[in-house]
Design a protein around this motif. Structure first.
Motif, short mmCIF file in Angstrom:
data_model
loop_
_atom_site.label_atom_id
_atom_site.label_comp_id
_atom_site.label_asym_id
_atom_site.label_seq_id
_atom_site.Cartn_x
_atom_site.Cartn_y
_atom_site.Cartn_z
N ALA A 135 0.45 -1.25 0.03
CA ALA A 135 0.07 0.39 -0.01
C ALA A 135 0.84 1.20 -0.55
CB ALA A 135 -1.22 -0.06 1.18
N ALA A 136 2.04 1.01 0.79
CA ALA A 136 3.13 2.24 0.79
C ALA A 136 3.79 2.44 -0.40
CB ALA A 136 4.08 2.23 1.53
N ALA A 144 4.06 5.63 -6.04
CA ALA A 144 3.56 5.64 -7.20
C ALA A 144 2.35 6.56 -7.16
CB ALA A 144 3.45 4.18 -7.94
N ASP A 145 1.58 6.94 -6.95
CA ASP A 145 0.20 7.74 -6.99
C ASP A 145 1.13 8.85 -6.95
OD1 ASP A 145 -0.98 5.81 -7.50
OD2 ASP A 145 -2.22 5.79 -5.66
N PRO A 194 -0.99 2.98 -12.34
CA PRO A 194 -2.08 1.50 -13.20
C PRO A 194 -0.77 0.12 -12.53
CG PRO A 194 -2.50 3.53 -13.74
CD PRO A 194 -0.87 3.53 -13.16
N GLU A 195 0.37 -0.32 -13.20
CA GLU A 195 1.36 -1.22 -13.80
C GLU A 195 1.63 -1.44 -12.32
OE1 GLU A 195 3.26 -3.74 -16.34
OE2 GLU A 195 0.66 -2.16 -16.47
N VAL A 196 2.16 -0.27 -11.18
CA VAL A 196 2.71 -0.92 -10.17
C VAL A 196 1.72 -1.57 -9.69
CG1 VAL A 196 3.73 0.63 -7.53
CG2 VAL A 196 4.39 0.93 -10.12
N ALA A 197 0.99 -0.80 -9.42
CA ALA A 197 -0.47 -1.85 -8.21
C ALA A 197 -0.73 -3.17 -9.06
CB ALA A 197 -2.03 -0.93 -8.24
#
Length: 256
Positions: free
Chosen positions: A51-52, A57-58, A66-69
């Motif tokens: 989550a961190a 990334a956000d 989005p790719e990181v998530a």
């Protein structure tokens, strides 16, 4: 229970992938970020606190958030790596195809110089040079000698920008064509020269300089301005000064 299962699965996938040929460690968020921006195939990404990392990334890289998530999964990095990056994330990715990279180095006309590092010794310096070359839009970074330019410490120091240019190790007889400009204290002042786009810009080690065999191969010896009694510049500083004198990326050039 599902998160605990995923925690274990991510570690298992990591251990299966890490021993394969052509797998690159992306250590830290910025290394992962740049690799994704320039098309890396990421096999597995692990974070102590996903989550961190998603929040990071956000805030810092919404283009790849989005790719990181999608990629990042919970895992015990301390069990997978000897040292955990402060950003708490690492990934494994596929190294770019070497034949394709060599074809890119050999392609003519060349829109930007190739940086040639002659027997470099410091992993961090080589990574800093890759980062500079990517920023300036150089065609690639080639090393001579026994240092692996894809060593994890080099990739970390380069912030993942190995994927933004071509990075390879070559022997003297394998070097791409083009006029070779070797940096040497006895050379002509760089301020009197125009460096062509198809140049090979060669840099020796801070201690020993250019090797005799590469010096003999050089078409031009070039010196950087430096006051007397100063021994040398840091390797990355010399590369930065030379690329800046060349002129930087041409307008409209945004990728490899």
């Amino acid at each position: 229970m599902s998160e605990q299962r995923e925690f274990g699965e991510a570690g298992r996938e990591w251990r299966e992938a890490v021993g394969r040929d052509g797998v690159v460690l992306l250590d830290g968020f910025h290394t992962l970020k740049h690799a994704l921006r320039f098309g890396a195939e990421v096999l597995v990404a692990v974070a102590d606190d996903p989550a961190a990392v998603r929040a990071l990334a956000d805030g810092l890289a919404p283009d790849v958030a989005p790719e990181v998530a999608r990629l990042v999964r919970p895992g015990a990095l301390g069990e997978l790596l000897p040292r955990v990056h402060p950003t708490g994330v690492a990934a494994l990715a596929v190294r770019p195809d070497r034949d394709a990279g060599r074809a890119a180095l050999a392609r003519t006309p060349r829109p930007a110089p190739i940086v040639l590092l002659d027997n470099p010794r410091n992993l961090g310096n080589v990574g800093a040079v890759v980062r500079l070359a990517a920023g300036f839009g150089a065609t690639g970074v080639v090393t001579r000698g026994d240092l692996d330019p894809w060593h994890p410490n080099v990739v970390r120091a380069g912030a993942g920008l190995h994927y933004a240019t071509t990075v390879d190790r070559m022997e003297l007889e394998e070097l791409p064509s083009g006029p070779l400009y070797a940096l040497d204290p006895e050379g002509e002042d760089i301020r009197s020269l125009t460096l062509p786009d198809d140049a090979l810009l060669a840099f020796g080690s801070e201690r020993h300089g250019i090797s005799p065999e590469l010096r003999a191969r050089a078409d031009h010896l070039v010196s950087l301005p430096m006051r007397p009694q100063v021994s040398s510049y840091n390797l990355a500083t010399s590369v930065a000064m030379t690329l800046f004198h060349w002129g930087g990326p041409h307008e409209g050039v945004t990728d490899r």
